[in-house]
Design a protein around this motif. Structure first.
Motif: not given
Length: 215
Positions: A121, A126, A131, A134, A152-153, A155-156, A159-160, A162
């Motif tokens: 990370i 990026e 993805d 995480y 948190i991990a 959710s991230t 986000r990448f 979905s």
């Protein structure tokens, strides 16, 4: 055009046809380990990479594809040896760092896996595997009972990407165990919207609704 000049060009053409063209064809036909890996032919990729490393022991690309393929074959100890050799060639290669994290994850070396994934990370926020990194971190934190970190991990991760029902389900599980029942319900519902037959998400959603009703 003089006869001598014509003969020179003619002989030059023969050289191209008989010497250069076969070399070009050989190069074109050379096995491609990465393509075999992408096609799911992991044993073939392993064989090609090992041959490449016999010819050139400093070929980092061969170590990378070989390690990926061995992980797919669940040959983690063997993958670890080759990945570490790749890391010796370039200790900042994020592909090697990520696969070392996966190997440690599958071997149950949780702290070591977290260290590799966190390093990935830092180096490639990026990156092409961010993805998945995480997601693995989320699973590792669940193993360790650190559910808010897992929240948190994961959710991230979603986000990448979905559209992964399994990841939403695991996010719901992390939130449920962290006591965040309403947020857990949201995650479970998202998982079921993507895959209505996901039994774990169905059970998790029911547990959370029952817990809220009993308050």
């Amino acid at each position: 055009m003089g006869i001598n000049q014509f003969n020179f060009r003619y002989h030059l053409l023969l050289i191209i046809v008989f010497f250069i063209t076969p070399l070009f064809l050989i190069a074109q036909e050379k096995p491609d380990a990465l393509q075999e890996y992408r096609n799911g032919k992991y044993e073939e990729a392993v064989a090609i990479c090992k041959q490449e490393l016999q010819e050139n022991p400093s070929n980092l690309e061969s170590y990378v594809v070989l390690s990926w393929s061995l992980v797919k074959l669940s040959r983690y100890d063997e993958a670890l040896g080759y990945a570490k050799k790749g890391l010796e060639l370039n200790r900042f290669d994020v592909r090697v760092i990520e696969i070392l994290g996966e190997i440690a994850y599958y071997q149950g070396k949780n702290t070591e896996a977290i260290r590799y994934f966190q390093q990935y990370i830092t180096l490639a926020p990026e990156g092409s595997r961010i993805d998945v990194v995480y997601y693995f971190l989320g699973e590792l934190y669940i193993r360790l009972g650190r559910y808010r970190h897992a929240d948190i991990a994961l959710s991230t991760a979603v986000r990448f990407v979905s559209g992964n029902a399994l990841w939403w389900n695991r996010l719901g599980f992390a939130r449920e165990n962290a006591g965040e029942l309403r947020n857990a319900i949201t995650a479970y519902e998202k998982a079921l919207a993507l895959n209505p037959n996901l039994a774990d998400a169905q059970r998790g959603l029911e547990r959370c609704r029952q817990s809220l009703a009993g308050r």
